[in-house]
Design an enzyme around this catalytic site. Sequence first.
Site, short mmCIF file in Angstrom:
data_model
loop_
_atom_site.label_atom_id
_atom_site.label_comp_id
_atom_site.label_asym_id
_atom_site.label_seq_id
_atom_site.Cartn_x
_atom_site.Cartn_y
_atom_site.Cartn_z
CD GLN A 1 -3.22 0.55 -0.03
OE1 GLN A 1 -2.96 -0.97 -0.78
NE2 GLN A 1 -3.48 1.66 -0.66
CG HIS B 1 -1.46 2.00 -4.49
ND1 HIS B 1 -1.28 2.10 -6.16
CD2 HIS B 1 -1.89 1.10 -3.78
CE1 HIS B 1 -2.48 0.88 -6.09
NE2 HIS B 1 -2.41 0.38 -4.56
CD GLU C 1 -8.64 2.50 -0.26
OE1 GLU C 1 -7.60 2.80 0.19
OE2 GLU C 1 -9.11 2.10 -1.77
CG HIS C 2 -7.07 -2.16 1.60
ND1 HIS C 2 -6.41 -0.60 1.06
CD2 HIS C 2 -7.98 -1.77 0.49
CE1 HIS C 2 -7.01 -0.34 0.08
NE2 HIS C 2 -7.50 -1.33 -0.79
CG ASP D 1 -5.07 -3.75 -4.36
OD1 ASP D 1 -5.97 -3.58 -4.24
OD2 ASP D 1 -3.59 -3.64 -3.99
CG HIS E 1 -51.70 15.80 -0.43
ND1 HIS E 1 -51.59 17.43 -0.76
CD2 HIS E 1 -50.04 15.26 -0.94
CE1 HIS E 1 -50.24 17.84 -1.77
NE2 HIS E 1 -49.47 15.94 -1.96
N1 HSO Z 1 -4.75 -0.56 -3.12
C1 HSO Z 1 -5.10 0.02 -4.40
C2 HSO Z 1 -5.32 -0.51 -5.70
C3 HSO Z 1 -4.63 -1.01 -7.14
N2 HSO Z 1 -4.26 -1.54 -6.56
C4 HSO Z 1 -4.85 -0.21 -8.22
C5 HSO Z 1 -3.30 -2.02 -7.90
N3 HSO Z 1 -3.18 -1.23 -8.37
C6 HSO Z 1 -6.73 0.72 -4.15
O1 HSO Z 1 -6.15 1.21 -3.09
ZN ZN Z 2 -2.70 -0.89 -4.54
#
Ligand code: HSO
Ligand code: ZN
Length: 448
Positions: free
Chosen positions: A272, A275, A341-342, A375, A434
């Site tokens: 995560q 990202h 979220e996760h 994912d 009414h």
């Molecule tokens: N973890 C991301 C989604 C994603 N991961 C896309 C890899 N590709 C959503 O939080």
């Molecule tokens: Zn991801």
Amino acid sequence: PAKPTDGQIVMQKIDSTTATETELRKKLQRPSQKSPDAILKIVTPIIDEVRKGGDKAVLSYTHKFEKATSLTSPVIKAPFPKEMMDLPQETIQAIDISFENIRKFHAAQKEEKALQVETMPGVVCSRFSRPIERVGLYIPGGTAVLPSTALMLGVPAMVAGCQKIVLASPPRSDGRVTPEIVYVAHKIGAESIVLAGGAQAVAAMAYGTESISKVDKILGPGNQFVTAAKMHVSNDTNAGVSIDMPAGPSEVLVIADKDANPAFVASDLLSQAEHGVDSQVILIAVDLDEQQLKAIDDELHKQALALPRVDIVRGAIAHSVTVLVKTMDDAMRISNDYAPEHLILQVKDAEQAVDKVMNAGSVFIGQWTPESVGDYSAGVNHSLPTYGFAKQYSGVNLGSFMKHITSSNLTADGLRNVGTAVMQLAKVEELEAHRRAVEMRLQFLDGQ
Ligand code: HSO
Ligand code: ZN
């Protein structure tokens, strides 16, 4: 608490048994976002330009922001040429497998028949669903290409039966869209791909242009400009467009106990963290001793250094944190308050722990379930509420592409049964028309 030292990639720690609630909350705060007003100032003129200038305006933004100066049209329409989806066999197979799993899981969410309840004799209330006719799916560009997001939005739209699916994604500087995205667009039966990103793509789909179709709902993640644009157009009653949910940076919360494998825990935190620098990863360590904590720290550092996106990881880890707790109940309480979220459960009785989950976008149960499977390929959706919005929003699902319609159907007896209540409430509200709509019918029935 340990501080990130020179070069060391390490999460700060906070001991929940000695920290105050306020200290803990502060540590678990999401990295702050730019003020929405500042973003809106940038986004609003772009939206206005697209409304006025249509295709030409969209194209000129794409020339400017994506440097795709060779582009002559802001959209490509289906059928998409084969050469635009030229892909290695392994990629095609991977997309096909994922597509099928996502399709199965979302098809199972269909409500087979209308819900029907007779609330009183002769008074029948029903609820049935219909697809949203036209949807716009935003697929971000940026630091990674995300064909998986095209699957996560496109497959449920297809399963729901949306008549027109429009994809939008910023093209590369050579003016092309990632072939994986074109392939997904082809598989879900998309009508077109808008070659634009940011607020200009959102505006084009919200209002339509000469060649870009207007849609009824816009879904998909994006940066702060995309999110602000989505909010803006959904507030404009003239646009007649809705959105999925507010989007923010990605996050994961891992709960690990003595049973957890330190290498697996670290790998989940890192997937995560890679990202974006604004991602946040939280580890809740349940009754781990010094040695076990160090094992996770060491793994995190070692694995991070071996990653191509180590610099992004460094940024994310800098505002990430390990929370030490004594019991699983404490862990769940903190997790529910954070509303990740996760949520990854790497604990002894992971399945049992699920009963205690109150707020989370998607849960990953046990050591053989890394977040990456969700994912990409397991079948669950990866478009999920971030930033604590898991407290009130669901992730994207089949229902995101449908709406419910209700109906009532009364017999003469039904009207006799419920009519008195209606007439009385109409009287209370002083809405005489009414009341008479019922009274007139009841008198008619009496006269028969
Ligand atoms: N973890 C991301 C989604 C994603 N991961 C896309 C890899 N590709 C959503 O939080
Ligand atoms: Zn991801």
